[in-house]
Design a protein around this motif. Structure first.
Motif, PDB file in Angstrom:
ATOM      1  N   ARG A 151      81.657  36.178 -23.117  1.00 35.59           N
ATOM      2  CA  ARG A 151      82.288  35.464 -24.237  1.00 35.59           C
ATOM      3  C   ARG A 151      83.657  36.053 -24.558  1.00 35.59           C
ATOM      4  O   ARG A 151      84.622  35.318 -24.810  1.00 35.59           O
ATOM      5  N   GLN A 152      83.752  37.368 -24.557  1.00 33.97           N
ATOM      6  CA  GLN A 152      85.035  38.011 -24.842  1.00 33.97           C
ATOM      7  C   GLN A 152      86.103  37.615 -23.825  1.00 33.97           C
ATOM      8  O   GLN A 152      87.248  37.353 -24.192  1.00 33.97           O
ATOM      9  N   ILE A 153      85.723  37.546 -22.560  1.00 34.83           N
ATOM     10  CA  ILE A 153      86.675  37.171 -21.511  1.00 34.83           C
ATOM     11  C   ILE A 153      87.176  35.750 -21.728  1.00 34.83           C
ATOM     12  O   ILE A 153      88.382  35.484 -21.717  1.00 34.83           O
ATOM     13  N   ASP A 154      86.244  34.818 -21.935  1.00 37.15           N
ATOM     14  CA  ASP A 154      86.658  33.417 -22.070  1.00 37.15           C
ATOM     15  C   ASP A 154      87.372  33.159 -23.389  1.00 37.15           C
ATOM     16  O   ASP A 154      88.313  32.362 -23.447  1.00 37.15           O
ATOM     17  N   ASP A 155      86.963  33.831 -24.453  1.00 39.21           N
ATOM     18  CA  ASP A 155      87.668  33.665 -25.722  1.00 39.21           C
ATOM     19  C   ASP A 155      89.097  34.194 -25.621  1.00 39.21           C
ATOM     20  O   ASP A 155      90.029  33.619 -26.207  1.00 39.21           O
ATOM     21  N   ALA A 156      89.281  35.283 -24.886  1.00 36.81           N
ATOM     22  CA  ALA A 156      90.630  35.822 -24.695  1.00 36.81           C
ATOM     23  C   ALA A 156      91.487  34.838 -23.907  1.00 36.81           C
ATOM     24  O   ALA A 156      92.675  34.643 -24.212  1.00 36.81           O
ATOM     25  N   LEU A 157      90.908  34.200 -22.908  1.00 36.86           N
ATOM     26  CA  LEU A 157      91.648  33.200 -22.132  1.00 36.86           C
ATOM     27  C   LEU A 157      92.029  32.002 -22.996  1.00 36.86           C
ATOM     28  O   LEU A 157      93.129  31.450 -22.864  1.00 36.86           O
ATOM     29  N   MET A 158      91.131  31.608 -23.885  1.00 31.82           N
ATOM     30  CA  MET A 158      91.448  30.503 -24.786  1.00 31.82           C
ATOM     31  C   MET A 158      92.553  30.885 -25.756  1.00 31.82           C
ATOM     32  O   MET A 158      93.441  30.095 -26.055  1.00 31.82           O
TER      33      MET A 158
END
Length: 214
Positions: free
Chosen positions: A197-204
């Protein structure tokens, strides 16, 4: 590297499920972000997935599409992660059952409800899910028997089915039944789920897009 894992995704897609699966597998992988629109319809990407959709996983010469299939593939490709029962294990049957229950009846019932489509009563026998209420009742029973679908063991079936429950509740497509909330809270707290989740939220956030709600 011929056995490199390459993950084609977008941070606001079902690729979030595969990201979690990859983090659970413990294997190194490379991420390729594919933007919505022309990039997904480009010949190069459609050679990987003719549907022009993410997620897609490439592993050496093997290309896998469809989220549930990718999850099942990762569990079998990397058995050391113990994300699926062994073939000779009797729990392999229930594992398949719930993995594909999520990919079939749950996905269809929730998607139809989200689109405002209700199967006419006289046609319910023709569709695999019957009604959303029937699917949710079966689902509630499955997640109420233990911590996980196979009792005390977490598997890819939990990851995929749990993702359907979590996202469904987040967007109001699945009732917030106590059994569903307890099950999803347990899964969402896993270290691999938090990392993903942290990875994808950072990408968003890099794209100026809102992250997923808590």
């Amino acid at each position: 590297m011929t056995d490199e894992l390459v993950f084609y995704t977008h941070p606001m897609s079902r690729g979030r499920i595969v990201r979690w699966a990859l983090e659970e597998s413990g294997q190194p992988y490379r991420t390729e972000i594919v933007e919505y629109g022309p990039a997904m319809q480009a010949p190069g990407f459609r050679a990987l997935n003719p549907m022009g959709k993410v997620p897609v996983l490439s592993h050496g010469g093997t290309v896998v599409t469809e989220t549930a299939a990718i999850c099942a593939y990762l569990a079998d490709a990397f058995p050391a992660a113990q994300l699926a029962p062994a073939v000779e294990d009797r729990r392999r049957g229930p594992y398949y059952r719930w993995l594909f229950f999520a990919a079939g009846p749950v996905e269809a019932a929730v998607s139809n409800a989200a689109c405002g489509f209700v199967v006419p009563e006289e046609k319910r026998a023709m569709v695999g899910h019957g009604t959303l209420a029937a699917v949710l009742d079966v689902l509630e029973g499955a997640v109420s028997r233990g911590d996980y679908l196979l009792g005390d063991r977490f598997t890819m079936a939990d990851l995929y089915l749990g993702s359907q429950v979590g996202w469904g509740m987040m967007f109001g497509m699945v009732e917030r039944r106590p059994a569903f909330e307890r099950y999803w809270e347990r899964l969402a707290a896993r270290p691999a789920a938090l990392r993903a989740r942290q990875i994808d939220d950072a990408l968003m956030a890099e794209r100026g897009e809102a992250t997923t709600p808590e």
